[in-house]
Design a protein around this motif. Structure first.
Motif, PDB file in Angstrom:
ATOM      1  N   ASN A   1       2.695 -58.761  -3.122  1.00  0.00           N
ATOM      2  CA  ASN A   1       1.643 -58.219  -3.986  1.00  0.00           C
ATOM      3  C   ASN A   1       0.542 -59.247  -4.194  1.00  0.00           C
TER       4      ASN A   1
ATOM      5  N   VAL B   1      -6.216 -55.421  -7.600  1.00  0.00           N
ATOM      6  CA  VAL B   1      -5.833 -54.757  -8.849  1.00  0.00           C
ATOM      7  C   VAL B   1      -5.015 -53.486  -8.593  1.00  0.00           C
TER       8      VAL B   1
ATOM      9  N   ARG C   1      -1.556 -54.365  -7.058  1.00  0.00           N
ATOM     10  CA  ARG C   1      -0.519 -54.832  -7.980  1.00  0.00           C
ATOM     11  C   ARG C   1      -0.062 -53.724  -8.921  1.00  0.00           C
ATOM     12  N   ALA C   2      -0.894 -52.690  -9.067  1.00  0.00           N
ATOM     13  CA  ALA C   2      -0.420 -51.544  -9.824  1.00  0.00           C
ATOM     14  C   ALA C   2       0.631 -50.791  -9.014  1.00  0.00           C
TER      15      ALA C   2
ATOM     16  N   VAL D   1       2.499 -52.367  -6.512  1.00  0.00           N
ATOM     17  CA  VAL D   1       3.608 -53.284  -6.264  1.00  0.00           C
ATOM     18  C   VAL D   1       3.747 -54.188  -7.489  1.00  0.00           C
ATOM     19  N   GLY D   2       4.670 -53.840  -8.355  1.00  0.00           N
ATOM     20  CA  GLY D   2       4.846 -54.596  -9.596  1.00  0.00           C
ATOM     21  C   GLY D   2       5.767 -55.781  -9.393  1.00  0.00           C
ATOM     22  N   MET D   3       5.812 -56.643 -10.412  1.00  0.00           N
ATOM     23  CA  MET D   3       6.622 -57.849 -10.242  1.00  0.00           C
ATOM     24  C   MET D   3       7.325 -58.228 -11.539  1.00  0.00           C
TER      25      MET D   3
ATOM     26  N   GLY E   1      -0.184 -52.353 -19.533  1.00  0.00           N
ATOM     27  CA  GLY E   1      -0.438 -51.920 -18.147  1.00  0.00           C
ATOM     28  C   GLY E   1      -1.105 -50.554 -18.109  1.00  0.00           C
TER      29      GLY E   1
ATOM     30  N   ILE F   1      -4.810 -50.771 -19.337  1.00  0.00           N
ATOM     31  CA  ILE F   1      -5.857 -51.328 -18.478  1.00  0.00           C
ATOM     32  C   ILE F   1      -6.125 -50.429 -17.277  1.00  0.00           C
ATOM     33  N   HIS F   2      -5.094 -49.687 -16.829  1.00  0.00           N
ATOM     34  CA  HIS F   2      -5.326 -48.809 -15.684  1.00  0.00           C
ATOM     35  C   HIS F   2      -5.773 -47.418 -16.112  1.00  0.00           C
TER      36      HIS F   2
ATOM     37  N   THR G   1       6.736 -53.446 -16.399  1.00  0.00           N
ATOM     38  CA  THR G   1       6.387 -53.255 -14.994  1.00  0.00           C
ATOM     39  C   THR G   1       6.458 -51.779 -14.613  1.00  0.00           C
TER      40      THR G   1
ATOM     41  N   VAL H   1       3.609 -48.818 -15.444  1.00  0.00           N
ATOM     42  CA  VAL H   1       2.462 -48.441 -14.612  1.00  0.00           C
ATOM     43  C   VAL H   1       2.914 -47.650 -13.380  1.00  0.00           C
TER      44      VAL H   1
ATOM     45  N   LEU I   1      -1.457 -60.731 -14.368  1.00  0.00           N
ATOM     46  CA  LEU I   1      -1.917 -60.479 -12.996  1.00  0.00           C
ATOM     47  C   LEU I   1      -0.935 -59.568 -12.269  1.00  0.00           C
ATOM     48  N   GLY I   2       0.357 -59.786 -12.504  1.00  0.00           N
ATOM     49  CA  GLY I   2       1.392 -59.002 -11.844  1.00  0.00           C
ATOM     50  C   GLY I   2       1.332 -57.529 -12.225  1.00  0.00           C
ATOM     51  N   LEU I   3       0.779 -57.260 -13.393  1.00  0.00           N
ATOM     52  CA  LEU I   3       0.645 -55.866 -13.833  1.00  0.00           C
ATOM     53  C   LEU I   3      -0.599 -55.220 -13.251  1.00  0.00           C
ATOM     54  N   GLY I   4      -1.439 -56.022 -12.590  1.00  0.00           N
ATOM     55  CA  GLY I   4      -2.663 -55.472 -12.040  1.00  0.00           C
ATOM     56  C   GLY I   4      -3.854 -55.664 -12.948  1.00  0.00           C
ATOM     57  N   ALA I   5      -3.759 -56.590 -13.886  1.00  0.00           N
ATOM     58  CA  ALA I   5      -4.938 -56.893 -14.700  1.00  0.00           C
ATOM     59  C   ALA I   5      -5.906 -57.695 -13.842  1.00  0.00           C
ATOM     60  N   SER I   6      -7.209 -57.445 -14.024  1.00  0.00           N
ATOM     61  CA  SER I   6      -8.179 -58.243 -13.282  1.00  0.00           C
ATOM     62  C   SER I   6      -8.229 -59.624 -13.917  1.00  0.00           C
TER      63      SER I   6
ATOM     64  N   GLN J   1      -9.694 -59.495 -17.320  1.00  0.00           N
ATOM     65  CA  GLN J   1      -8.793 -58.926 -18.326  1.00  0.00           C
ATOM     66  C   GLN J   1      -7.698 -59.915 -18.687  1.00  0.00           C
TER      67      GLN J   1
END
Lengths: 278, 425
Positions: free
Chosen positions: A77, A107, A110-111, A113-115, A134, A137-138, A188, A191, B314-319, B322
């Motif tokens: 990711n 962005v 990673r939404a 492929v979570g970690m 999560g 923000i999405h 995780t 999202v 970051l892992g959650l997809g935050a820019s 953010q």
């Protein structure tokens, strides 16, 4: 691949580990990696790894410390982007989408492929806010009710709902280590990613908390594709469908977990799982 | 002969403990030395400055007769401005002490009241209906009289060796006995600007000057400093250029503050043509001076946020944006605020750079805006400490006490903010 600067002490070892033993391809591929090299500055950490991950499978990556398994996981990711001087080459695909396409936005990647990280790292905010961040923000929830629903479902899926439902407004950092890690998993899955990467998720937990997480991984595999890096061979044996053994940056052997642990085909794999080194 | 390990360990034990004890004693001694110095400083300042908060006042009954005031036409504003207020006061004094006839003694009598008392009467007479009436008011005594009351002048020395004559002393005693000369709270000290007469001098002008200067410094240095810190720490690539910038910021933090004053003089006054002695320029110069402090402390605060929090976001997809604004900044903010407030406190106590841009002028008017000539508290202290009058000594210490109060206040706010917003994980 051709390795030109092979000066490691085992290079004279007759046991060759540079070619992967076992079947790389799987039906119903979710992620497909080919010839992946990873460099930290001048140092190469991963050498020409080929690996496919099937939809809804749990794949475990094992190997001694410094074998490149975590590095490889973090490529999936692009978490390695945050590391200065880290260069990744080769092809990594998620459903035919090139992960390292320069035009790709990390962005949404990673939404998808979570970690989950080694050390539980909840935000220093309330339990609710941790899970809700999560989706917020999405923009996954259009109303407060919807958001509440997502939070509740995620906490339920992570097996934390019963313990946390009365204290959603309390800080996530006040939970125990095992609960924190489940909170991170809830965060995780809130999202709805397609793939969840887990980097030694139980290494900071006691055996009981570990058992809960392992159960959870089993349940989650119904809906998610999971790649887990672990130091514990028992854990790999318990939770995964397939296991990949890494050694000094090479993928040595890949196969069904049962086969790897009962009938390893490579000497190094055998040595490692029988505890001769590692 | 075999000696077990424990014997060797035991033999050295006493020495090891003695070493530890010695080290503790040294630490304790240095703390004590520091505390003693601090106590000495505070006791000196407070004992010197306490008197500044009171002032001797003389009660006088004034006959506000238009004739004595030389106001022939009450509609003429000029006449009100140039009216003979001092004459009224002198007349009242003469009436109070009808026995005094000689010129010399009369002069001494008049000197009991502050030379600035006429101005005070002028202010009082803004209410023009008082014309022709008789009022009883308290007027500030002269600083020499004040010094006698406060015991700063030794009565037992021969007359020619002290500032106050025997005649004046007898007048003072008479007024004190009749209750017409009293020590009261020194309003003037907090409500007036600078003056060459100690009893008319106050710190309001300097306080407002400091206030306006700090507002400018705060508004400029905080946003610039924090933005620079965030950019350098989170966004800037790590290369030769950013290294160079970092080294220079660290160097700037160590540059003597007077150099910033010279820069301000050369650039803001001479080149940009901004006015002299104004809080606006003072604030800009202090901004330059405090920026390195704020940038460095903000960067340290940002660095101390654990990387796991960034990875989680970051892992959650935050820019990146953010991640920084939702997670890193809230955690770093207490540290940034602390650094900022300490930088401001430093700016509040700074004198040297402001001397260079003319904020050291003798300014009587109280500044009302960012572009009015002003001075600041530490410069006021510097100016007063240079004045020969005894009464300015206590006012110097009084102003130091006020400055220290503000510094303590600001540092307490810094501690409170840190305690309030600190989050643990």
């Amino acid at each position: 691949m051709v390795d030109t600067n092979s000066s490691s002490p085992t290079s004279s070892d007759p046991r060759d580990y540079r070619n992967t033993v076992g079947k790389i391809e799987v039906p119903n591929t979710k992620m497909s990696m080919r010839d992946v090299d990873v460099f930290y500055g001048d140092k190469q950490a991963v050498f020409g790894v080929d690996l496919d991950i099937a939809k809804n499978e749990v794949i475990a990556m094992i190997g001694p410390s410094g074998c490149g398994k975590s590095t490889f996981l973090r490529c999936m990711n692009r978490m390695n982007d945050t590391i200065e001087g880290c260069v990744v080459s080769g092809s990594l695909k998620l459903d035919d989408q090139d992960i390292y396409d320069p035009k790709l936005d990390v962005v949404p990647l990673r939404a998808r492929v979570g970690m989950v990280f080694q050390k539980p790292n909840p935000f220093p905010k309330s339990i609710y806010d941790n899970v809700a961040y999560g989706p917020q923000i999405h923009g996954l929830a259009s109303s407060k009710v919807e958001l509440d629903e997502i939070v509740e479902n995620s906490l339920k899926k992570a097996g934390l709902w019963n313990e946390a439902k009365d204290r959603l407004d309390q800080p996530g950092t006040g939970l125990s280590g095992g609960q924190q890690q489940r909170l991170c998993i809830a965060r995780t899955i809130a999202v709805s990613p397609e793939v969840i990467l887990m980097d030694e998720p139980c290494s900071a937990l006691d055996p009981i908390a570990t058992a809960r997480i392992e159960e959870l991984i089993d349940e989650l595999s119904a809906n998610f594709t999971i790649a887990i890096v672990t130091h514990s061979m028992q854990q790999a044996a318990r939770v995964s469908h397939r296991t990949a053994y890494f050694h000094l940056g090479y993928l040595v052997e890949i196969g069904a977990t049962d086969d790897i642990f009962t009938n390893p085909r490579h000497r190094l794999t055998e040595d490692y799982i029988t505890g001769r080194f590692g | 002969m075999s000696r077990s390990t424990i014997d060797i360990v035991n033999r050295n034990l006493a020495k090891r403990y003695a070493k530890e004890k010695r080290f503790r004693l040294f630490g304790l001694a240095s703390i004590l030395a520091g505390l003693t110095a601090l106590c000495f400083l505070l006791v000196t300042i407070v004992s010197n400055g306490w008197g500044a908060f009171t002032q001797s006042y003389v009660q006088l009954t004034l006959d506000l007769d238009p004739e004595t005031l030389l106001i022939t036409n009450p509609l003429d504003d000029d006449q009100w401005s140039y009216a003979n207020y001092t004459g009224v006061i002198k007349q009242s004094l003469r009436e109070r002490f009808p026995d005094i006839k000689s010129r010399k003694d009369k002069k001494r009598l008049y000197q009991i009241i502050s030379p600035g008392a006429g101005y005070q009467l002028n202010l009082l007479m803004q209410d023009r209906s008082l014309l022709g009436q008789t009022v009883t008011i308290w007027l500030p005594a002269d600083d020499d009289v004040d010094s006698v009351i406060k015991g700063h002048i030794d009565r037992h020395r021969p007359e020619n060796e002290r500032r106050v004559s025997d005649k004046t002393l007898s007048l003072i005693d008479e007024l004190v006995n009749s209750g017409e000369l009293q020590r009261k709270f020194n309003n003037v000290f907090f409500t007036a600007g600078d003056s060459s007469e100690p009893e008319q001098a106050g710190i309001k002008g300097a306080m407002l000057g400091s206030f306006f200067t700090l507002i400018v410094a705060l508004l400029l240095s905080f946003p610039i400093g924090i933005a620079a810190a965030i950019y350098l720490e989170e966004f800037a690539p790590k290369n030769k250029w950013t290294d160079f910038i970092e080294v220079n910021i660290n160097n700037l933090a160590a540059v003597p503050s007077i150099v910033f004053g010279l820069l301000g003089l050369a650039v803001f006054l001479n080149w940009f043509g901004l006015p002299r002695s104004v809080p606006l320029v003072g604030g800009i110069v202090l901004t330059l001076m405090t920026l390195p402090t704020i940038i460095i402390s903000s960067r340290v605060a940002l660095k101390s946020v654990p990387p796991s929090i960034r990875e989680a976001a970051l892992g959650l997809g935050a820019s990146k944006m953010q991640t920084i604004f939702d997670h890193v900044l809230p955690l770093a903010l207490p540290g940034m605020l602390t650094g900022g407030i300490i930088g401001m406190a430093q700016a509040l106590g700074e004198t040297a750079p402001l001397l260079m841009i003319g904020m050291v002028a003798f300014i009587v008017d109280i500044p009302g805006s960012f572009t009015d000539p002003a001075t600041v508290l530490p410069v006021q202290i510097f100016l007063w400490s240079d004045s020969p009058e005894r009464a300015f000594v206590e006012r110097t210490s009084g102003a130091i006490m006020v400055l220290l109060m503000f510094l303590i206040l600001m540092n307490s706010i810094a501690v409170l903010l840190r305690k309030r917003f600190e989050r643990r994980w």
